[in-house]
Scaffold this motif. Structure first.
Motif, PDB file in Angstrom:
ATOM      1  N   ALA A 190      48.612  48.608  29.663  1.00  0.00           N
ATOM      2  CA  ALA A 190      48.577  47.485  28.890  1.00  0.00           C
ATOM      3  C   ALA A 190      48.385  47.502  27.332  1.00  0.00           C
ATOM      4  CB  ALA A 190      47.824  46.335  29.303  1.00  0.00           C
ATOM      5  N   ILE A 247      53.637  39.746  32.224  1.00  0.00           N
ATOM      6  CA  ILE A 247      51.820  39.533  32.307  1.00  0.00           C
ATOM      7  C   ILE A 247      51.588  40.469  33.536  1.00  0.00           C
ATOM      8  CG2 ILE A 247      50.337  38.054  33.415  1.00  0.00           C
ATOM      9  CD1 ILE A 247      52.300  35.618  32.077  1.00  0.00           C
ATOM     10  N   ALA A 248      50.451  41.198  33.298  1.00  0.00           N
ATOM     11  CA  ALA A 248      50.012  42.297  34.033  1.00  0.00           C
ATOM     12  C   ALA A 248      48.770  41.739  34.784  1.00  0.00           C
ATOM     13  CB  ALA A 248      49.669  43.534  33.396  1.00  0.00           C
ATOM     14  N   PHE A 249      48.037  40.861  34.162  1.00  0.00           N
ATOM     15  CA  PHE A 249      46.940  40.513  34.916  1.00  0.00           C
ATOM     16  C   PHE A 249      46.388  39.018  34.234  1.00  0.00           C
ATOM     17  CE2 PHE A 249      42.208  40.125  35.108  1.00  0.00           C
ATOM     18  CZ  PHE A 249      42.086  40.356  36.402  1.00  0.00           C
ATOM     19  N   ALA A 250      45.722  38.261  34.689  1.00  0.00           N
ATOM     20  CA  ALA A 250      45.373  37.018  34.243  1.00  0.00           C
ATOM     21  C   ALA A 250      43.986  36.506  34.792  1.00  0.00           C
ATOM     22  CB  ALA A 250      46.302  35.886  34.515  1.00  0.00           C
ATOM     23  N   PHE A 251      42.994  35.962  34.152  1.00  0.00           N
ATOM     24  CA  PHE A 251      41.959  35.489  34.453  1.00  0.00           C
ATOM     25  C   PHE A 251      41.466  34.169  33.794  1.00  0.00           C
ATOM     26  CE2 PHE A 251      40.901  38.374  31.220  1.00  0.00           C
ATOM     27  CZ  PHE A 251      39.730  37.790  30.707  1.00  0.00           C
TER      28      PHE A 251
END
Length: 50
Positions: A7, A41-45
Motif C-alpha cells: 500500500a 481498500i486493503a485495510f480499514a479501522f
C-alpha cells in the motif's frame, strides 16, 4: 495498485460515500468513494471513541 502490492496511499472516510486523500500535484481533496476506489481498500479501522 496491483493485487498483493504494498500500500502506498491512504485515505480518510469523511462520510459513507466520500473520503479525503492526496494527489502529489493536486494536494488534499475530498471525492466520492467510487466502486473503483472501494476495490482498492486493503485495510480499514476505526479511531477509538472517547
Amino acid at each position: 495498485m496491483k493485487p498483493r502490492a504494498i500500500a502506498k496511499h491512504v485515505g480518510i472516510l469523511t462520510a459513507p460515500d466520500s473520503f479525503l486523500h492526496a494527489y502529489e500535484r493536486l494536494g488534499v481533496i475530498e471525492e466520492p468513494l467510487t466502486p473503483s476506489w472501494r476495490r482498492r481498500i486493503a485495510f480499514a479501522f476505526l479511531f477509538p471513541q472517547r
